[in-house]
Design a protein around this motif. Sequence first.
Motif, short mmCIF file in Angstrom:
data_model
loop_
_atom_site.label_atom_id
_atom_site.label_comp_id
_atom_site.label_asym_id
_atom_site.label_seq_id
_atom_site.Cartn_x
_atom_site.Cartn_y
_atom_site.Cartn_z
N ARG A 93 0.81 -1.23 0.00
CA ARG A 93 0.00 0.00 0.00
C ARG A 93 0.84 1.27 0.00
N LYS A 133 -4.21 0.54 7.86
CA LYS A 133 -4.07 -0.66 7.01
C LYS A 133 -2.61 -1.11 6.98
N GLY A 138 -2.32 -7.43 3.27
CA GLY A 138 -3.77 -7.30 3.54
C GLY A 138 -4.61 -7.73 2.34
N TYR A 139 -5.73 -8.36 2.59
CA TYR A 139 -6.71 -8.65 1.54
C TYR A 139 -8.04 -8.95 2.21
N ASP A 140 -9.13 -8.80 1.44
CA ASP A 140 -10.47 -9.08 1.96
C ASP A 140 -10.70 -8.44 3.33
N LYS A 142 -8.67 -7.93 5.69
CA LYS A 142 -7.76 -8.37 6.76
C LYS A 142 -6.61 -7.36 6.87
N GLN A 144 -6.65 -4.64 8.79
CA GLN A 144 -7.22 -3.28 8.84
C GLN A 144 -7.84 -3.01 10.21
N ARG A 146 -10.16 0.14 12.37
CA ARG A 146 -10.86 1.44 12.35
C ARG A 146 -10.55 2.15 13.65
N GLU A 175 -5.20 6.15 7.04
CA GLU A 175 -5.94 6.72 5.92
C GLU A 175 -7.21 7.40 6.43
N GLN A 176 -7.50 8.52 5.85
CA GLN A 176 -8.73 9.23 6.17
C GLN A 176 -9.93 8.31 5.92
N ILE A 178 -13.39 7.56 4.54
CA ILE A 178 -14.19 8.19 3.50
C ILE A 178 -15.65 7.76 3.64
N PHE A 180 -18.25 7.28 1.81
CA PHE A 180 -18.62 7.20 0.39
C PHE A 180 -20.11 6.93 0.19
N GLU A 183 -19.35 2.11 -3.61
CA GLU A 183 -18.05 1.66 -4.11
C GLU A 183 -18.23 1.15 -5.53
N HIS A 206 -19.67 -4.66 -0.30
CA HIS A 206 -18.82 -5.50 0.56
C HIS A 206 -19.57 -5.81 1.84
N GLY A 209 -15.94 -6.54 4.92
CA GLY A 209 -14.66 -6.36 4.20
C GLY A 209 -14.50 -7.26 2.98
N GLU A 258 -7.99 1.32 -4.11
CA GLU A 258 -6.79 0.51 -4.34
C GLU A 258 -6.75 0.00 -5.76
P1 ATP Z 1 -9.55 -6.42 -1.27
O1 ATP Z 1 -10.20 -7.71 -0.92
O2 ATP Z 1 -10.37 -5.57 -2.20
O3 ATP Z 1 -8.15 -6.55 -1.70
P2 ATP Z 1 -8.53 -5.14 1.03
O4 ATP Z 1 -8.60 -5.92 2.25
O5 ATP Z 1 -7.26 -5.13 0.32
O6 ATP Z 1 -9.65 -5.57 0.07
P3 ATP Z 1 -9.54 -2.38 0.93
O7 ATP Z 1 -10.17 -2.52 -0.39
O8 ATP Z 1 -8.58 -1.27 1.11
O9 ATP Z 1 -8.81 -3.67 1.45
O10 ATP Z 1 -10.68 -2.24 2.05
C1 ATP Z 1 -11.75 -3.16 2.14
C2 ATP Z 1 -13.05 -2.37 2.32
O11 ATP Z 1 -12.99 -1.55 3.51
C3 ATP Z 1 -13.30 -1.37 1.19
O12 ATP Z 1 -13.88 -2.00 0.08
C4 ATP Z 1 -14.22 -0.38 1.90
O13 ATP Z 1 -15.53 -0.91 2.00
C5 ATP Z 1 -13.63 -0.30 3.29
N1 ATP Z 1 -12.62 0.80 3.37
C6 ATP Z 1 -11.31 0.71 3.07
N2 ATP Z 1 -10.68 1.90 3.20
C7 ATP Z 1 -11.61 2.78 3.59
C8 ATP Z 1 -11.60 4.18 3.89
N3 ATP Z 1 -10.48 4.92 3.82
N4 ATP Z 1 -12.77 4.76 4.26
C9 ATP Z 1 -13.92 4.04 4.34
N5 ATP Z 1 -13.99 2.71 4.08
C10 ATP Z 1 -12.87 2.09 3.71
#
Ligand code: ATP
Length: 372
Positions: A93, A133, A138-140, A142, A144, A146, A175-176, A178, A180, A183, A206, A209, A258
């Motif tokens: 990241r 994060k 990290g994926y799905d 994991k 992360q 808050r 990370e801030q 968001i 939203f 997505e 999602h 996650g 991402e």
């Molecule tokens: P992926 O399985 O897509 O690889 P990942 O674990 O790598 O997921 P992200 O896509 O960064 O991670 O985050 C997973 C979910 O968490 C996002 O789809 C979103 O719903 C939420 N999320 C991530 N970052 C933020 C943020 N900065 N603000 C609000 N929600 C967020």
Amino acid sequence: MQVLVLGAGQLARMMALAGTPLNIEIHAFDVTTGNIVQPITGQVIGQGLALAIDQADVITAEFEHIPDDILEQCAQSGKLLPNQTAIKAGGNRQREKALLKQAAVNSAQYAIVQSRDDLLTAIETIGLPMVLKSALGGYDGKGQWRLKQAQDIDHIWPELQDCLASSAQQTIIAEQFIAFDREVSLIGARGQDGSIVTYPLTENVHTNGVLSLSTSLDDLALQQQAESIFRAVAEQLDYVGVLALEFFDVNGQLLVNEIAPRVHNSGHWTQQGAETCQFENHLRAVCGLPLGSTQLIRPTAMINVLGLDSLPDALLAMEGCHVHWYGKQKRPGRKMGHINISADYSGELQRRLARLSQLLDKENFPALHKYD
Ligand code: ATP
Ligand code: MG
């Protein structure tokens, strides 16, 4: 053509299914066992990585968390597409954020956290709530955390510290948060000649996650915005292959969440909904063939099947409904397959999703039950 895929999961399997009509043969490198396997049957082909690299015309990847030495070995052969920089940006990241800055595209404000003091500074500059994060692995959802209020730092800091200690290269991105509206993601392909094709945007839901529901989207203004960001990122990376960009839509403005340097779960609907599916277009791109049309054939939605190895037969009796299994052993929460459902127009697709929600329980398919 023979293509070696780094990773032997469902994405390699679906590449093999899409490559067969084009006489493209896929061998997959299982990074956990070190075996070269046939990705549909799982049968071990029984040769080492060095020989497989030698025999392949092209090497590509189905995931971004590949050990550096293996990636380097593949890159040395001159056959790796997309390039090593692109794959590494998807798996780290910190690199990803730097790339987005270079490509001058918008993403959430962030700071690097290596210590508790860094975290306190990040809170001052970014504000709360924030999302923390892990940069690597990290994926799905994991890896992360808050953080809503400053007094919760004591609660999460030990976990962040453990994460930082897990490897010398590990770091945390603050990370801030968001707020939203939704997505969305854009899947596209860039060929060896620099030509670019993109699919219609996908709206993603999602749950905990993990992606649960993706639906093709028809929104011209948002599509144009996403396509120009796609071009900027793909050209910055001199990318070849299918690339996925995940966005937050905030009031019609897209922020990149991402990038995934590969075929993507939110692009599985293209198997039934687009003229050429993402798996075929990825193979066309890396093999130096002309890219296929990404035209929408019919509005289509994809529902992930997590932790289940059977579905009611009634699904197959539904018009426009297709089931794709990955041939994996059942484990709670594991991605086992997906359902694609299509219709001639989006109102009919919404009705079919509602009908599907009556056949599939709320516990396993929560995103679908908004159609109840
Ligand atoms: P992926 O399985 O897509 O690889 P990942 O674990 O790598 O997921 P992200 O896509 O960064 O991670 O985050 C997973 C979910 O968490 C996002 O789809 C979103 O719903 C939420 N999320 C991530 N970052 C933020 C943020 N900065 N603000 C609000 N929600 C967020
Ligand atoms: Mg994501």
